[in-house]
Design an enzyme around this catalytic site. Structure first.
Site, mmCIF file in Angstrom:
data_model
loop_
_atom_site.group_PDB
_atom_site.id
_atom_site.type_symbol
_atom_site.label_atom_id
_atom_site.label_comp_id
_atom_site.label_asym_id
_atom_site.label_seq_id
_atom_site.Cartn_x
_atom_site.Cartn_y
_atom_site.Cartn_z
ATOM 1 N N HIS A 96 0.357 -0.863 -0.265
ATOM 2 C CA HIS A 96 -0.437 -0.082 -0.185
ATOM 3 C C HIS A 96 0.794 0.825 -0.187
ATOM 4 O O HIS A 96 0.794 2.104 1.239
ATOM 5 C CB HIS A 96 -0.925 -0.205 1.235
ATOM 6 C CG HIS A 96 -1.936 -1.425 0.944
ATOM 7 N ND1 HIS A 96 -1.739 -1.802 0.231
ATOM 8 C CD2 HIS A 96 -2.595 -1.967 1.921
ATOM 9 C CE1 HIS A 96 -3.232 -2.732 0.088
ATOM 10 N NE2 HIS A 96 -2.898 -2.237 1.703
ATOM 11 N N HIS A 110 -10.470 0.550 1.508
ATOM 12 C CA HIS A 110 -9.866 -0.509 2.041
ATOM 13 C C HIS A 110 -11.069 -0.859 2.981
ATOM 14 O O HIS A 110 -10.708 -0.742 4.606
ATOM 15 C CB HIS A 110 -8.690 -0.377 2.401
ATOM 16 C CG HIS A 110 -7.866 -1.751 2.675
ATOM 17 N ND1 HIS A 110 -8.815 -2.494 3.355
ATOM 18 C CD2 HIS A 110 -6.551 -1.709 2.480
ATOM 19 C CE1 HIS A 110 -7.907 -4.098 3.184
ATOM 20 N NE2 HIS A 110 -6.666 -3.834 2.186
ATOM 21 N N GLU A 126 -11.793 -4.774 -2.628
ATOM 22 C CA GLU A 126 -10.604 -3.895 -3.182
ATOM 23 C C GLU A 126 -10.926 -3.782 -4.486
ATOM 24 O O GLU A 126 -9.818 -4.655 -4.895
ATOM 25 C CB GLU A 126 -9.718 -3.531 -2.205
ATOM 26 C CG GLU A 126 -9.486 -3.650 -0.741
ATOM 27 C CD GLU A 126 -8.602 -4.437 -0.274
ATOM 28 O OE1 GLU A 126 -6.905 -3.711 -0.585
ATOM 29 O OE2 GLU A 126 -8.225 -5.141 0.700
HETATM 30 C C1 BGC Z 1 -3.525 -7.006 1.655
HETATM 31 C C2 BGC Z 1 -3.720 -7.629 2.596
HETATM 32 C C3 BGC Z 1 -3.421 -6.477 3.418
HETATM 33 C C4 BGC Z 1 -4.269 -5.625 4.222
HETATM 34 C C5 BGC Z 1 -4.310 -5.005 5.338
HETATM 35 C C6 BGC Z 1 -5.120 -6.689 1.927
HETATM 36 O O1 BGC Z 1 -5.098 -5.618 0.230
HETATM 37 O O2 BGC Z 1 -4.024 -7.920 0.040
HETATM 38 O O3 BGC Z 1 -2.839 -8.733 2.452
HETATM 39 O O4 BGC Z 1 -3.305 -7.716 5.176
HETATM 40 O O5 BGC Z 1 -4.698 -5.231 3.291
HETATM 41 O O6 BGC Z 1 -2.971 -4.342 4.564
#
Ligand code: BGC
Length: 356
Positions: free
Chosen positions: A111, A181, A320
Site C-alpha cells: 500500500h 480499504h 478492494e
Molecule cells: C492485503 C492484505 C493486507 C491488508 C491490510 C490487503 O489489501 O491484500 O494482505 O493484510 O490489505 O494491509
C-alpha cells in the site's frame, strides 16, 4: 420524492500528535448515512437499513482516529494510493529510472508504505450529497516519481448507493492503483464474522501469488477450486480448505480478474447477509478486485466501534477494486501507467439493499 439530503461537518477526534481529524456525514432522505473522515480520506461508518428498516453500521472501524493509523489494524476504510497492494522488491523502473520505494513489509512495498492512508486529507462539501477529499504528494516523497495529486468524490444517494469517483494526476510518468480499504460486515452487529455472508464475484480467474503473496504474472482459473465465487455461496464454506493460494493469506486474500471487458463499468461482486437481509453490490470500472477477509487481524484484543464491535480476525470483508497487484512488474497485466498531463479517472459504487 422530496429529498432531505444533508451534509454536516463535526470533529471526529484528535491524533496523538495533536492533529484534529474532521468527520463529514452525508445523510439521505430515509436517514441512512455515510461518514467520511479526513484521516486517510476514509469511510468511518455506513448506516443502512436491514429488512425491517432498522439502521445498522456495515463497515468496521474505530470510534476515535488514532487506531486507524496502526497498519496492523488493516487500513480500515482508508483510501490507498498511489499504488495499492504489493510491489515486488520495493521498487519499480520507468524509462530506465529505478525508483526505490518504502520497504514496509517483508522484502516488498505494501500500500505504498501507507503515507496516503495514515495522513490528513483536505475535505470539502462538494454538493448536497457529496464530499470531496484530496491529497498531494511531492515529487520524490517515499521515492515515488512526480508531484502526485489524488482526489475522491464520495456521493451517497437516496437509494443507498455510495459512489467513489477517483481522479489523479502526476507531473511525471508513474504507476497508479487507487482503492478504498473498507471492511464490510452487513450484519451490523458485534461478534459475527463474515463466514456466514454469501458472496458472488464475477471473475473466472485470479492472479497467482507466491509464498510472499506477490503476483507471479500467471492467471489461474478459479473453476474447481475453493476460490470459485462465480455463484453466490457462503464465504465460510471453503475458507479453510488447504488450497495453496489461500494459505499465505490465512483464507481469502486474493485478486480476482473481473470477467467484464477492460475498463467497462459493471457488476463486480454481490454480498448478502441472511439474518439482517442486507445486500451489497459492488460496481467498478477497474479490472480487478482484492477479496480480503481479515485473516491477518488478531483474534482478540483489538478495539472497534461501539456500533459493530471489534476489528478482529474474519470480522470484515474487504472488496478492494483495483488494477491487478504489482502491474509495474507484469507487462501482461492491464496497464496502470499514468502519463504527465493526463488525468486518471475511475469509479466504484457500493449499492446497498435488502432481500426478503
Ligand atoms: C492485503 C492484505 C493486507 C491488508 C491490510 C490487503 O489489501 O491484500 O494482505 O493484510 O490489505 O494491509
Amino acid at each position: 420524492m422530496k429529498s432531505f439530503m444533508s451534509v454536516s461537518k463535526t470533529v471526529f477526534g484528535t491524533l496523538a500528535d495533536g492533529r484534529v481529524v474532521d468527520l463529514y456525514t452525508i445523510q439521505n432522505a430515509s436517514g441512512a448515512s455515510v461518514s467520511i473522515q479526513t484521516l486517510g480520506g476514509g469511510i468511518q461508518s455506513i448506516f443502512v437499513p436491514d429488512r425491517s428498516g432498522k439502521m445498522g453500521d456495515v463497515v468496521l472501524g474505530f470510534d476515535e482516529p488514532q487506531p486507524y493509523t496502526d497498519p496492523d489494524l488493516g487500513y480500515q476504510g482508508l483510501l490507498v494510493g498511489p499504488v495499492a497492494n504489493r510491489i515486488k522488491a520495493h521498487s519499480f523502473t520507468i524509462d530506465g529510472v529505478t525508483y526505490d520505494l518504502p520497504n514496509n513489509q517483508g522484502s516488498w512495498t505494501l500500500h505504498s508504505g501507507g503515507r496516503f492512508s495514515f495522513n490528513l486529507w483536505q475535505a470539502e462539501i462538494s454538493g448536497e450529497n457529496s464530499v470531496t477529499v484530496s491529497f498531494s504528494s511531492p515529487d520524490g516523497e517515499d521515492g515515488f516519481p512526480g508531484d502526485f495529486k489524488m482526489q475522491v468524490k464520495y456521493t451517497f444517494t437516496d437509494d443507498n448507493t455510495l459512489r467513489l469517483d477517483y481522479t489523479a494526476a502526476c507531473t511525471k510518468k508513474t504507476f497508479v492503483n487507487l482503492t478504498n480499504h473498507a471492511y464490510f460486515n452487513l450484519s451490523g452487529r458485534a461478534g459475527e464474522t463474515i463466514e456466514n455472508h454469501d458472496l458472488m464475484i464475477a471473475a473466472d480467474y485470479c492472479t497467482e501469488t507466491d509464498a510472499d503473496q506477490l503476483t507471479t504474472g500467471k492467471l489461474l482459473p478459479v473453476a474447481g477450486t475453493p476460490m470459485d465465487f462465480t455463484t453466490l455461496h457462503k464465504i465460510g464454506d471453503k475458507i479453510d480448505e488447504p488450497y495453496a493460494q489461500m494459505i499465505d493469506g490465512i483464507g481469502y486474500d486474493n485478486n480476482y480478474c473481473l470477467r467484464k471487458n477492460g475498463r467497462t463499468f459493471a457488476l463486480c461482486a454481490r454480498v448478502e447477509e441472511e439474518t439482517s437481509g442486507r445486500t451489497m453490490e459492488v460496481f467498478t470500472d477497474l479490472p480487478g478486485v482484492q477479496l480480503y477477509c481479515g485473516g491477518w487481524l488478531a483474534k482478540s484484543g483489538n478495539p472497534g466501534k461501539a456500533s459493530n464491535g471489534a476489528v478482529t480476525y474474519r470480522r470484515g470483508l474487504a472488496l478492494e477494486t483495483q488494477f491487478y497487484p504489482d502491474t509495474p512488474h507484469h507487462e501482461n497485466f492491464p496497464p496502470a501507467l499514468l502519463q504527465p498531463g493526463e488525468v486518471f479517472t475511475s469509479a466504484t459504487e457500493f449499492r446497498f439493499g435488502v432481500r426478503s
